[in-house]
Design an enzyme around this catalytic site. Sequence first.
Site, PDB file in Angstrom:
ATOM      1  CD  GLU A 139      44.139  35.639  37.524  1.00 40.04           C
ATOM      2  OE1 GLU A 139      43.418  36.278  36.738  1.00 40.04           O
ATOM      3  OE2 GLU A 139      44.463  36.091  38.642  1.00 40.04           O
TER       4      GLU A 139
ATOM      5  CG  ASP B 151      43.311  39.188  35.099  1.00 44.55           C
ATOM      6  OD1 ASP B 151      42.086  38.948  35.171  1.00 44.55           O
ATOM      7  OD2 ASP B 151      44.161  38.548  35.747  1.00 44.55           O
TER       8      ASP B 151
ATOM      9  CG  HIS C 285      39.946  36.896  36.571  1.00 49.74           C
ATOM     10  ND1 HIS C 285      40.931  37.168  37.502  1.00 49.74           N
ATOM     11  CD2 HIS C 285      38.823  37.463  37.079  1.00 49.74           C
ATOM     12  CE1 HIS C 285      40.410  37.843  38.515  1.00 49.74           C
ATOM     13  NE2 HIS C 285      39.143  38.036  38.276  1.00 49.74           N
TER      14      HIS C 285
ATOM     15  CG  ASP D 214      36.444  32.147  42.405  1.00 49.36           C
ATOM     16  OD1 ASP D 214      35.507  32.498  43.152  1.00 49.36           O
ATOM     17  OD2 ASP D 214      36.876  32.883  41.500  1.00 49.36           O
TER      18      ASP D 214
HETATM   19  P1  PGA Z   1      35.054  42.663  41.214  1.00 48.91           P
HETATM   20  O1  PGA Z   1      35.811  41.344  40.768  1.00 48.91           O
HETATM   21  O2  PGA Z   1      33.587  42.348  41.084  1.00 48.91           O
HETATM   22  O3  PGA Z   1      35.442  42.883  42.632  1.00 48.91           O
HETATM   23  O4  PGA Z   1      35.481  43.737  40.285  1.00 48.91           O
HETATM   24  C1  PGA Z   1      35.387  40.683  39.628  1.00 48.91           C
HETATM   25  C2  PGA Z   1      36.202  39.434  39.381  1.00 48.91           C
HETATM   26  O5  PGA Z   1      37.404  39.424  39.680  1.00 48.91           O
HETATM   27  O6  PGA Z   1      35.630  38.463  38.876  1.00 48.91           O
END
Ligand code: PGA
Length: 266
Positions: free
Chosen positions: A143, A136, A138, A67
Amino acid sequence: MEIIIADTYEGMSELAATMIERQLLRKPNSVLGLATGSTPIGTYQALVRKYKEEGLDFSKIVTFNLDEYLDLSPSHDQSYHYFMDQHLFNKINVEPRNIHVPYGHAEDVEQFCSWYEEEIRQAGGVDIQLLGIGGDGHIAFNEPGSSLGSRTRLKTLTKQTIDDNARFFTNPEDVPRFAITMGVGTILEAREIIMVANGKKKAEIVAEAIEGPITAQVSASALQMHPEVTVILDAEAGSRLKRADYYKWIFEEKKRLIPRLIGKVT
Ligand code: PGA
């Protein structure tokens, strides 16, 4: 789904890097799906060390990142392209032409997303996909509510994700609201998937994703449908799993089978 609970973040990262290393030794021209975020930083550090100290060769790999924020250029210090340059690409011998990160300044986003999907197909599909998990639930920027069959597209970020990411921006107002992301359906087409998660704040959502129902409300739960997933956690991220003892027992038992298990567990 194989669940490995390492003691520490370093242990988690080393295991993930070792699985990627084994994939590269099996197939030097592997197509790697790569993730950003704070979780995989240790995995990239371990891979860089394997490149520098053990000569692990990345010259034939092709990479696709999950992404990118909309409207951030690859040189913006909060763009995911910049992140990948800093943590991995500039430190190994990957060919720049083989790197793919969604382009945040794409003029026609829909057309760009179709092109990205086509590039993955042309490359032969992703051999091994590294994933983190958002607070959350994802994977990539899928999302809650993202279709489990979704493809690469533009996605509006949740308030929780925007808040989670605010720590990286000087001004909270600057946190992007949109991103281009591979879909859940795109991710599930990878031949093999590794998901890494660490820290107490991920414990609850990791348990939901692994032991809860498959639901579009927790896009990581879709991994339960994939035949080759390894989830690697540190002790804190694994602390809410009901069957943690069973996963640990499996891991210990499997070590005995190492000579017959190629590319899995150490
Ligand atoms: P993080 O993010 O590794 O910074 O916790 C993970 C994600 O949003 O996929």
